[in-house]
Design a protein around this motif. Structure first.
Motif, PDB file in Angstrom:
ATOM      1  N   THR A 310       1.009  -1.280   0.048  1.00 43.63           N
ATOM      2  CA  THR A 310      -0.085   0.038  -0.171  1.00 43.63           C
ATOM      3  C   THR A 310       0.876   1.249   0.029  1.00 43.63           C
ATOM      4  O   THR A 310       2.174   1.330   0.027  1.00 43.63           O
ATOM      5  N   GLU A 311       0.315   2.395  -0.153  1.00 43.18           N
ATOM      6  CA  GLU A 311       0.993   3.637  -0.213  1.00 43.18           C
ATOM      7  C   GLU A 311       1.512   3.919   1.229  1.00 43.18           C
ATOM      8  O   GLU A 311       2.622   4.663   1.135  1.00 43.18           O
ATOM      9  N   ASN A 401      -0.341   4.437  -5.959  1.00 47.30           N
ATOM     10  CA  ASN A 401       0.320   3.394  -6.602  1.00 47.30           C
ATOM     11  C   ASN A 401      -0.370   3.348  -8.114  1.00 47.30           C
ATOM     12  O   ASN A 401      -1.575   3.424  -8.158  1.00 47.30           O
ATOM     13  N   ASP A 452      -1.006  -2.255  -4.316  1.00 46.06           N
ATOM     14  CA  ASP A 452      -2.284  -2.230  -4.014  1.00 46.06           C
ATOM     15  C   ASP A 452      -3.087  -0.947  -4.952  1.00 46.06           C
ATOM     16  O   ASP A 452      -2.151   0.176  -4.620  1.00 46.06           O
ATOM     17  N   SER A 454      -6.169   0.615  -4.853  1.00 45.76           N
ATOM     18  CA  SER A 454      -7.354   0.976  -4.420  1.00 45.76           C
ATOM     19  C   SER A 454      -7.410   2.570  -4.557  1.00 45.76           C
ATOM     20  O   SER A 454      -8.624   3.152  -4.848  1.00 45.76           O
ATOM     21  N   ARG A 455      -6.302   3.252  -4.077  1.00 42.38           N
ATOM     22  CA  ARG A 455      -6.496   4.637  -3.904  1.00 42.38           C
ATOM     23  C   ARG A 455      -6.735   5.478  -5.446  1.00 42.38           C
ATOM     24  O   ARG A 455      -7.351   6.399  -5.475  1.00 42.38           O
TER      25      ARG A 455
END
Length: 477
Positions: A310-311, A401, A452, A454-455
């Motif tokens: 993740t970030e 990402n 990931d 998602s963001r």
């Protein structure tokens, strides 16, 4: 023309209102009054930015005293943003959009006393008329005034009927400067130039992918791609010496990406100069000129022990390249107006893993490829598209990402898929990283590189399927 009605009463709370001119904002400001007079917070960064005012970082405060009602000024479009307000008295404020685009010539007027302020973005022409004796007009600006800067002004005539401001005191009875009397009518105005975008690293994979997206007719202002003769990241003086006037966005698509070469002692200084020192200079430039900074990072800032990154994952680089990228990420994060895109396994125009495998397949050569490093391909065209998306939508600043969508695979899986799509006669043999690197000097690599996504999806950008992009890429080479 749009007239904004004056506030009939002093508001209890600070309010920010949109207008017909994009970016021009009206602030309704509470006055704290008693028998002595009043007090107001003329610039309150935390409250105002929370309500939508840009964090425009003012550096100079100017005041204009108008002895008599009728003193009139305008229209001046300046190469900076400003927050205008009235300290004493009353004015009619008027603004005309002199920026190139569909809102060119649009006008907004508002009667202003001490309880009203207006945020004026660069390129919007500013004018006002004092409606009371002893009026004091004040404005914060985010650039220091200079004689040279005045050459970048755009002017329009405040009495032009095409602009159509109904000044309470007619222009012929007002006090105007000699210069304002001779400003051109709107029909003769050369529009204020749109903001510039500068891309560093034009010859690389990402630079080549950005070029068609940022030079298309629908991208305002287009983009510049300076070469090494203009900006050389190994020579910071070339960064400082570039003309950054009017640049709104700076995209750093350059880096020292020779991961194995970075481990060699003779390359350490160059890798650090390009990936860290130059980024520090670019961040300073972005801060000084209030530019949006776009920077591209790498999965190599992680040690690869987590299967999906993740970030927010803490940095844990394994080698020199990863260390330089992590250091640069920390520097970029010191400037709030940044987009940092973290990528992995990049494929674009020029030399890359997929192109190499396709070449081997075409020549009937059967390679050995590691099968214990895992991730997803990221195509440079998709990184470029993500950058443009973030910029054009005004997505929240920060780290995102970006890679292709789809299942995690190994480098061996990718190579085998290339041979399959090429219908090649050779075969691909899986080997471990330790076996492949035996007898070689190589950089340590993260075992897991899957990001990931998602963001970036939350901003409305859907990363394309990596296998679909792979098939399209192979068809193009």
């Amino acid at each position: 023309m749009t007239d904004i009605a004056p506030a009939t009463a002093v508001p209890d709370e600070l309010r920010v209102e949109q207008t017909a001119i994009p970016g021009l904002l009206i602030l309704r400001m509470p006055l704290h009054q008693d028998n002595r007079g009043w007090f107001k917070e003329n610039w309150q960064r935390a409250k105002m930015t929370a309500l939508g005012l840009p964090d425009f970082a003012p550096v100079q405060n100017n005041m204009s005293f108008n002895a008599s009602a009728g003193a009139t000024r305008g229209f001046h479009a300046e190469p900076w943003d400003k927050l205008v307000s009235v300290a004493c008295g009353k004015i009619l404020g008027a603004w005309v959009d002199l920026r190139a685009g569909e809102t060119f010539g649009r006008v907004v007027t508002v009667e202003m006393g001490p309880q009203t302020a207006v945020y004026v973005p660069r390129g919007v022409g500013n004018g006002y008329q004092a409606l009371a004796d002893g009026t004091v007009y004040t404005y914060l600006v985010n650039e220091h005034w200079s004689a040279a800067a005045k050459n970048s002004y755009t002017f329009a005539n405040l009495a032009d009927p095409a602009i159509g401001v109904d000044w309470p005191i007619p222009p012929e009875r007002s006090q105007r400067s000699e210069a304002d009397l001779h400003h051109p009518p709107l029909a003769e105005v050369t529009p204020f130039a749109p903001p510039r975008t500068v891309v560093i690293g034009s010859a690389g994979q990402l630079g080549n992918s950005l070029r068609p997206l940022l030079t298309s007719p629908d991208y305002p202002g287009g983009a510049e791609f300076p070469g090494l003769d203009e900006i050389d990241l190994t020579r910071p003086e070339t960064i400082d010496g570039y003309d950054w006037g009017g640049v709104e966005t700076l995209i750093n698509a350059a880096a020292f990406t020779a991961v194995d070469a970075a481990e060699q002692p003779e390359n350490l200084a160059t890798a650090w100069a390009i990936n860290v020192t130059a980024v520090r200079h670019l961040t300073e430039i972005a801060r000084r000129h209030r530019m949006t900074l776009v920077h591209v990072s790498s999965d190599y800032v992680f040690d690869g022990t987590r299967e999906v990154h993740t970030e927010e994952e803490p940095f844990a680089p394994l080698g020199v390249y990863g260390t330089t990228k992590a250091a640069a990420d920390e520097i970029v994060a010191t400037w709030p107006r940044h987009y940092l895109l973290r990528t992995s396994w990049v494929v674009g125009r020029g030399r890359n893993f997929v192109a190499t495998m396709a070449d081997l397949a075409a020549r009937g050569i059967s390679p050995k490829v590691v099968d214990d490093q895992f991730g997803r391909l990221t195509f440079s065209d998709d990184i470029a598209a993500a950058i443009r998306h973030l910029l054009s939508t005004g997505s929240p600043y920060g780290t995102y990402n970006i890679s292709g969508e789809g299942p995690t695979c190994s480098w061996y899986d990718v190579a085998r898929r290339v041979f399959e799509l090429r219908d090649a006669p050779g075969t691909v043999t899986p080997v471990s990283t330790a076996e492949y690197n035996s007898g070689k000097v190589t950089a340590p690599r993260p075992v897991h590189s899957t990001l990931d996504l998602s963001r970036i999806r939350e901003t409305g950008f859907t990363p394309p399927d990596a296998d679909l992009r792979l098939r399209e890429y192979l068809a193009s080479i």
